[in-house]
Scaffold this active site. Structure first.
Site, short mmCIF file in Angstrom:
data_model
loop_
_atom_site.label_atom_id
_atom_site.label_comp_id
_atom_site.label_asym_id
_atom_site.label_seq_id
_atom_site.Cartn_x
_atom_site.Cartn_y
_atom_site.Cartn_z
N ASP A 192 1.57 -72.78 39.46
CA ASP A 192 1.20 -72.65 40.88
C ASP A 192 0.83 -71.19 41.15
O ASP A 192 0.92 -70.34 40.26
CB ASP A 192 2.36 -73.09 41.79
CG ASP A 192 3.60 -72.23 41.62
OD1 ASP A 192 3.85 -71.75 40.50
OD2 ASP A 192 4.34 -72.02 42.60
N HIS A 500 0.59 -77.68 32.71
CA HIS A 500 0.45 -77.75 34.16
C HIS A 500 0.18 -76.33 34.64
O HIS A 500 1.10 -75.53 34.83
CB HIS A 500 1.73 -78.31 34.80
CG HIS A 500 1.64 -78.46 36.29
ND1 HIS A 500 0.99 -79.52 36.88
CD2 HIS A 500 2.09 -77.69 37.30
CE1 HIS A 500 1.05 -79.39 38.20
NE2 HIS A 500 1.71 -78.28 38.48
N ASP A 544 2.66 -83.76 26.79
CA ASP A 544 1.66 -82.68 26.84
C ASP A 544 0.46 -83.12 27.69
O ASP A 544 -0.64 -83.31 27.20
CB ASP A 544 1.21 -82.33 25.41
CG ASP A 544 0.20 -81.18 25.40
OD1 ASP A 544 0.17 -80.41 26.38
OD2 ASP A 544 -0.56 -81.07 24.42
N GLU A 553 4.91 -77.53 32.50
CA GLU A 553 4.42 -76.37 33.24
C GLU A 553 4.73 -75.12 32.40
O GLU A 553 5.46 -75.18 31.40
CB GLU A 553 5.11 -76.26 34.61
CG GLU A 553 4.50 -75.17 35.50
CD GLU A 553 4.81 -75.36 36.99
OE1 GLU A 553 5.53 -76.28 37.36
OE2 GLU A 553 4.28 -74.54 37.78
#
Ligand code: G3I
Ligand code: 9MR
Length: 576
Positions: A192, A500, A544, A553
């Site tokens: 993020d 991620h 994965d 992530e």
């Protein structure tokens, strides 16, 4: 024609029968080893699993490549069962093989094409590249800065999130009458684009602790970052990127804001496309103390390079400490309108101990040793994590010069060694030769942090068994594990490739090398968002796929210990 196909069909059937009846059907994936390789002096153990658990292979050889000459032969030991992965396996120990070269392991008594491992090397610098790549991932996480082609190659991108007009969220306590403020720079936390003080603390703390033990390892010009060539070690330049941002998060009264994010997570877009309003959110005890501890470290680490900066880090640390002493119990919770990472932690004792220890080491001020007097400062609360920073105090106290009572320091050092001994004991009993762990979110970082504990035990005792233990944890991260994959992106034949990570997903330029995946996590929290786990077994709970934020992530607090582990091993492993 008809006759021919009957014969063909019979042959196929025969082949299938042979294969399925063969005593030990195995594939490359069932031979789990470090897919990069080993130092000449490493303990070298591969794990061979057979899900049907029926019979053992008769033995193994290691052959050199490309000539296929036998370089080592041995017997397997086992069987060993492991409930975390539901597997039965055998160990192939080829530690006796020390000659540099390229090799593969071949099981004896099996269908040849199915009984060979991935290739690997024996080399006296085998972790050098992965260590540097792991450290270089921080450059790719830089916020408010473009990634230039010269440094980022095909992952170059425009700057994202200038963060020069951030709004105070009411939870920050600074809202009414306040205009937007500037809080640029730093690193994105993970996949993020948020920036979180709590998680920043252990991350920069781990990297500065590495620098304190190995000041020569990432010198100037070693990482190919924009600051390379400025005369200061590259690792300190990179860490300063995040320290500078953290310093903007300190409030006027010494308190520290919790995070800087949008209200909700954006989609899979490039940083520059994320135009959502960013907020400074929350203010609390964990942020203040993580800030105090890491700024205290920065104070001593940067002093020889920039004393003005270093002094103001120490001042900031001291005022954050004072704030926390006056506000010892201010937990952070996401306000109702906020959905980004919470980093919620309601236990403050560990943060107090870490901050006091770092402040004491740096300043020698008695008020911090007075505070620590009746606290447990030993390394007995498990490996550090963002939520549990207790052990970071013991690691610094046991290796960085300080004025604590000699008897106390001796007890602290012994406690680090005792933890390492406990882990070594667990490794002996466990199929993959790893310490016992709970396979929770970010489990790979727990392993890496145990490896760091063993590195410290080695620094304290000079006993190579701790180095061997740390190096087997590196093996786990690089492929000797229950999913048979290297968790370090782009390192290993079968390596993590789909993290991620918003930039990597959106850019479609392939995976940036050197990221550590969060790893197996029995919680499967992302199964509500289209992630299907092929196994419910804890050690196999890993996918994965880019949607798997709970197992795949990447995050700064996971790459910091992976950098530490690989780089420390590269610095310390016997070269013969
Ligand atoms: O600590 C307990 C443990 O005692 C218990 O046995 C176990 C059982 O499941 O749970 C443990 O708590 C877990 C905790 O992580 C451990 O650190 C929680 O279940 C789990 O939900 C929690 O996950 C955290 C996750 O955010 C969700 O809040 C991760 O630690 C944390 O690393 C992760 O951090 C995110 C940020 O919020 C946003 N940015 C990305 C970053 C990485 O995924
Ligand atoms: O991308 C987010 C990741 O960084 C966090 O660790 C994770 C848990 O907080 O959440 C991810 O975002 C997901 C959100 O929680 C739910 N909707 C799907 C998001 C992934 O795109």
């Amino acid at each position: 024609m008809k006759r021919y196909s009957i014969i063909t069909a019979a042959a196929v059937l025969l082949t299938l029968t042979i294969t399925s009846n063969s005593v030990f059907a195995t594939t490359m994936e069932n031979i789990r080893l470090n897919q990069l390789g080993y130092y000449p002096g490493s303990r070298k153990v591969a794990v061979v699993v057979n899900e049907s658990g029926k019979a053992a292979p008769s033995g193994f050889i290691v052959v050199s490549l490309p000539d296929n000459k036998t370089a080592f032969s041995g017997k397997l030991s086992g069987p060993i069962e492991w409930k975390e992965s539901g597997e039965t396996g055998w160990r192939a120990d080829f530690s006796g093989l020390k000659a540099p070269g390229r090799y593969k392991l071949v099981l004896l008594g099996h269908v040849p094409h199915k009984s060979e491992s991935y290739p690997f090397v024996i080399s006296d610098s085998v972790f050098k590249e992965v260590a540097a790549a792991s450290m270089r991932t921080f450059y790719f996480q830089r916020c408010s800065a473009p990634l230039l082609q010269k440094f980022a190659g095909k992952w170059a991108r425009a700057a994202g999130h200038p963060d020069n007009a951030v709004i105070f969220h009411p939870s920050s306590g600074r809202w009414e009458g306040e205009g937007p403020v500037s809080s640029p720079g730093g690193w994105y936390d993970a996949g993020d684009f948020g920036k979180y003080v709590v998680n920043s603390g252990i991350t920069v703390g781990t990297l500065m602790a590495f620098y304190e033990l190995f000041p020569e390892y990432f010198p100037d010009k070693s990482l190919n970052i924009p600051e390379s060539g400025n005369g200061r070690p590259d690792i300190l330049d990179e860490v300063k990127v995040n320290l500078d941002w953290m310093r903007t998060m300190q409030d006027k009264d010494g308190g520290v804001f919790h995070k800087l994010t949008t209200l909700t997570f954006p989609g899979y877009i490039m940083p520059a496309e994320d135009k959502g309003q960013r907020f400074i959110i929350g203010k609390g005890t964990t942020a203040a103390l993580n800030f105090a501890a890491s700024m205290a470290m920065a104070g001593r680490v940067y002093m020889p390079f920039d004393s003005t900066f270093a002094k103001s880090c120490i001042d900031g640390a001291a005022s954050a400490w004072e704030w926390a002493v006056k506000n010892p119990n201010v937990p952070f919770r996401n306000p109702e309108d906020v959905r980004t990472g919470e980093y919620r932690d309601v236990e403050f004792g560990d943060e107090f101990v870490w901050a006091a220890a770092e402040l004491f080491i740096t300043t020698g001020d008695k008020k911090y040793s007075e505070f620590l007097k009746d606290k447990d400062i030993t390394y007995n609360k498990g490996e550090p994590s963002w939520q549990n920073v207790h052990g970071l105090a013991a690691l610094s106290l046991s290796t960085v010069k300080n004025k604590l009572d000699a008897k106390l320091l001796d007890a602290v050092r012994k406690s680090v060694v005792a933890a390492a001994d406990k882990w070594l004991g667990e490794m002996d009993k466990n199929l993959y030769r790893i310490p016992n762990t709970n396979f929770i979110w970010g489990s790979n970082s727990n392993f890496a942090n145990m490896g760091i504990g063993m590195i410290y035990a080695y620094q304290i005792t000079n006993d190579r068994k701790y180095l061997a233990g740390a190096s087997e944890i590196a093996d786990y991260l690089l492929g000797k594990n229950a999913v048979g994959m290297s968790f370090m992106s782009a390192f290993g034949t079968k390596a993590m490739a789909n993290p991620h990570h918003r930039q990597i997903v959106a850019q479609k330029a392939g995976v940036i090398p050197g990221f550590l995946a969060g790893g197996p996590n029995k919680g499967h929290q992302d199964s509500v968002h289209e992630v299907t786990y092929r196994s419910a077994l804890p050690a196999k709970s890993y996918e994965d796929v880019y949607k798997s934020y709970a197992s795949n992530e990447v995050a700064i607090n996971w790459n910091a210990p992976s950098t530490f582990l690989f780089a420390a091993l590269d610095a310390l492993m016997p070269k013969k």
